[in-house]
Scaffold this active site. Structure first.
Site, PDB file in Angstrom:
ATOM      1  N   ILE A  64      -3.713 -40.618 -30.101  1.00 17.78           N
ATOM      2  CA  ILE A  64      -3.801 -39.261 -29.550  1.00 17.78           C
ATOM      3  C   ILE A  64      -2.774 -38.356 -30.235  1.00 17.78           C
ATOM      4  O   ILE A  64      -2.905 -37.155 -30.199  1.00 17.78           O
ATOM      5  CB  ILE A  64      -3.605 -39.205 -28.015  1.00 17.78           C
ATOM      6  CG1 ILE A  64      -2.227 -39.696 -27.605  1.00 17.78           C
ATOM      7  CG2 ILE A  64      -4.699 -39.953 -27.291  1.00 17.78           C
ATOM      8  CD1 ILE A  64      -1.862 -39.267 -26.193  1.00 17.78           C
ATOM      9  N   ASP A  65      -1.758 -38.962 -30.860  1.00 13.31           N
ATOM     10  CA  ASP A  65      -0.683 -38.163 -31.466  1.00 13.31           C
ATOM     11  C   ASP A  65      -1.118 -37.438 -32.741  1.00 13.31           C
ATOM     12  O   ASP A  65      -0.429 -36.528 -33.188  1.00 13.31           O
ATOM     13  CB  ASP A  65       0.513 -39.061 -31.807  1.00 13.31           C
ATOM     14  CG  ASP A  65       1.139 -39.688 -30.574  1.00 13.31           C
ATOM     15  OD1 ASP A  65       0.880 -39.194 -29.466  1.00 13.31           O
ATOM     16  OD2 ASP A  65       1.876 -40.672 -30.724  1.00 13.31           O
TER      17      ASP A  65
ATOM     18  N   ARG B  77       8.101 -18.827 -10.922  1.00 14.13           N
ATOM     19  CA  ARG B  77       8.883 -19.969 -11.411  1.00 14.13           C
ATOM     20  C   ARG B  77       8.655 -20.192 -12.895  1.00 14.13           C
ATOM     21  O   ARG B  77       7.603 -19.848 -13.412  1.00 14.13           O
ATOM     22  CB  ARG B  77       8.368 -21.277 -10.817  1.00 14.13           C
ATOM     23  CG  ARG B  77       8.641 -21.578  -9.470  1.00 14.13           C
ATOM     24  CD  ARG B  77       8.000 -22.929  -9.131  1.00 14.13           C
ATOM     25  NE  ARG B  77       8.376 -23.261  -7.786  1.00 14.13           N
ATOM     26  CZ  ARG B  77       7.559 -23.779  -6.880  1.00 14.13           C
ATOM     27  NH1 ARG B  77       6.314 -24.058  -7.207  1.00 14.13           N
ATOM     28  NH2 ARG B  77       7.987 -24.023  -5.677  1.00 14.13           N
TER      29      ARG B  77
ATOM     30  N   GLU C   6      -0.351 -46.357 -36.375  1.00 18.38           N
ATOM     31  CA  GLU C   6       0.547 -46.801 -37.450  1.00 18.38           C
ATOM     32  C   GLU C   6       0.972 -48.260 -37.285  1.00 18.38           C
ATOM     33  O   GLU C   6       1.089 -48.986 -38.277  1.00 18.38           O
ATOM     34  CB  GLU C   6       1.786 -45.891 -37.543  1.00 18.38           C
ATOM     35  CG  GLU C   6       2.487 -45.708 -36.234  1.00 18.38           C
ATOM     36  CD  GLU C   6       3.961 -45.301 -36.363  1.00 18.38           C
ATOM     37  OE1 GLU C   6       4.469 -44.753 -35.402  1.00 18.38           O
ATOM     38  OE2 GLU C   6       4.589 -45.568 -37.398  1.00 18.38           O
TER      39      GLU C   6
ATOM     40  N   MET D 107       2.835 -35.868 -24.609  1.00 21.48           N
ATOM     41  CA  MET D 107       3.170 -36.990 -25.493  1.00 21.48           C
ATOM     42  C   MET D 107       3.433 -36.504 -26.921  1.00 21.48           C
ATOM     43  O   MET D 107       3.005 -35.418 -27.305  1.00 21.48           O
ATOM     44  CB  MET D 107       2.073 -38.031 -25.455  1.00 21.48           C
ATOM     45  CG  MET D 107       2.146 -38.889 -24.197  1.00 21.48           C
ATOM     46  SD  MET D 107       0.970 -40.250 -24.226  1.00 21.48           S
ATOM     47  CE  MET D 107       1.580 -41.229 -22.845  1.00 21.48           C
TER      48      MET D 107
HETATM   49  O1  F6P Z   1       1.382 -43.693 -29.610  1.00 25.22           O
HETATM   50  C1  F6P Z   1       0.647 -43.058 -28.658  1.00 25.22           C
HETATM   51  C2  F6P Z   1       1.481 -42.749 -27.434  1.00 25.22           C
HETATM   52  O2  F6P Z   1       0.616 -42.213 -26.460  1.00 25.22           O
HETATM   53  C3  F6P Z   1       2.689 -41.849 -27.660  1.00 25.22           C
HETATM   54  O3  F6P Z   1       2.388 -40.475 -27.663  1.00 25.22           O
HETATM   55  C4  F6P Z   1       3.579 -42.232 -26.512  1.00 25.22           C
HETATM   56  O4  F6P Z   1       4.921 -41.971 -26.810  1.00 25.22           O
HETATM   57  C5  F6P Z   1       3.328 -43.683 -26.380  1.00 25.22           C
HETATM   58  O5  F6P Z   1       2.039 -43.930 -26.897  1.00 25.22           O
HETATM   59  C6  F6P Z   1       3.429 -44.210 -24.985  1.00 25.22           C
HETATM   60  O6  F6P Z   1       3.265 -45.574 -25.029  1.00 25.22           O
HETATM   61  P1  F6P Z   1       2.997 -46.507 -23.766  1.00 25.22           P
HETATM   62  O7  F6P Z   1       1.633 -46.228 -23.278  1.00 25.22           O
HETATM   63  O8  F6P Z   1       3.122 -47.878 -24.308  1.00 25.22           O
HETATM   64  O9  F6P Z   1       4.036 -46.162 -22.759  1.00 25.22           O
END
Ligand code: F6P
Length: 341
Positions: free
Chosen positions: A126-127, A162, A103, A169
């Site tokens: 990946i999201d 446990r 985005e 992510m």
């Molecule tokens: O936007 C992709 C993503 O992997 C998100 O899922 C995560 O919150 C973010 O990037 C982590 O970003 P960075 O690698 O900059 O810490």
């Protein structure tokens, strides 16, 4: 034509497969030339380039990461950012850009298009939260990595009786948590889209122990309790105004241990989800998107993102993809809820 290629935002498996497809078809079929811009929008901003020819893309299909490097540089937050990009493109005789990103990267591409830069976008995250495309490459790989982790955590959780909380992510969209949790047989899945009731989660955990199994809870990093907020790793914002999340898993483990009296531990998968070789699904998707992107550039169809809808690769206007995030609809969460507890 001379075409620039860049990869921006968080990296993900499949980026190299896109670059390879763009270059192979661009040179082999159309006879174009390429310039590789390094580290996302920082490349055209600072004129930082590398050779991008058939030799440069040999052997990169199965490799994770991106040979071009990536960054979260936002040229609109930098003095004379747009002018500098235009100057650097003109200096190198670059007629058009292929921007591979999520985005933020495509948000910049949208604005640059309005300012007269020729850009075609390829969706990456990946999201899986970009609109107008059914899938983004990298997502399938991340889900498979998380699923394998969950499979492994089941056996150790059971040995030690446990609760294990797995943090994956997903800042605003819980697609990875939903799919990995479903595929891995999680007892509870928590998403950013739907605030959770901590007492209800504790009840699911208790119920699981009654059946002599150990509970696995999969939580997206952006999940929130009913009366709480996102758990932040620190207070810093990146160039696109995003906070760094992290900590909900540990918080949940502590709360659940206190509520149930059973030992609970947290596992944060973090960047493991973004590293390594792409799955076959992601390699094929990335390759098809790369081929479609160079077709769009060749046709002069700028301001568009290539996308997969059903099994077809289509072109959509940038705004259709970046206007709004694609989040998990309640009915998809309802499917997962059947298996909670
Ligand atoms: O936007 C992709 C993503 O992997 C998100 O899922 C995560 O919150 C973010 O990037 C982590 O970003 P960075 O690698 O900059 O810490």
């Amino acid at each position: 034509m001379r075409i620039g290629v860049l990869t921006g935002g968080g990296d993900c498996p499949g980026l190299n497969a896109v670059i390879r497809a763009v270059v192979r078809k661009g040179i082999g079929t159309y006879g174009h030339e390429f310039v590789g811009f390094r580290d996302g929008w920082r490349g055209p901003l600072e004129g930082n380039v590398m050779d991008l020819n058939i030799k440069a893309v040999r052997g990169i299909l199965p490799r994770g990461g991106t040979i071009l490097g990536s960054s979260r540089t936002n040229p609109f937050k930098i003095d004379r950012g747009v002018e500098r990009i235009k100057e650097n493109l003109a200096e190198r005789g670059v007629d058009a850009l292929v921007a591979i990103g999520g985005e933020d990267t495509l948000g910049v591409a949208t604005k640059l298009t309005e300012l007269g830069v020729n850009v075609v976008g390829v969706p990456k995250t990946i999201d899986n939260d970009l609109n107008a495309t059914d899938y983004t490459f990298g997502f399938d790989t991340a889900v498979n990595i998380a699923m394998e982790a969950i499979d492994r955590l089941h056996t150790t959780a059971e040995s030690h009786h446990r609760t294990l909380v797995v943090e994956v992510m997903g800042r605003h969209a819980g697609w990875i948590a939903l799919h990995a949790g479903l595929a891995g047989g999680a007892n509870v899945i928590l998403l950013p889209e739907q605030k959770f009731d901590l007492d209800q989660v504790a009840n699911y955990v208790e119920k699981r122990y009654q059946t002599n199994y150990s509970p696995i809870i999969v939580t997206a990093e952006g999940a929130m309790p009913l009366d709480g907020q996102m758990v932040l790793a620190n207070g810093e914002l990146d160039a696109f105004g995003h906070v760094r999340l992290g900590g909900i898993g540990q918080w949940l483990a502590e709360q659940l241990e206190a509520k149930t009296g059973k030992e609970a531990r947290a596992v944060v998968l973090g960047h493991i989800q973004r590293g390594g070789a792409p799955t076959a699904f992601d390699r094929v998707l990335a390759t098809r998107l790369g081929l479609a992107a160079i077709d769009a550039v060749h046709a002069g169809d700028y301001g568009k993102m290539v996308a997969i809808q059903g099994t077809e690769i289509v072109r959509v206007p940038f705004i259709a993809a970046t206007g709004e995030l694609k989040t998990v609809p309640p009915e998809r969460y309802g499917e997962a809820e059947v298996f909670f507890g």
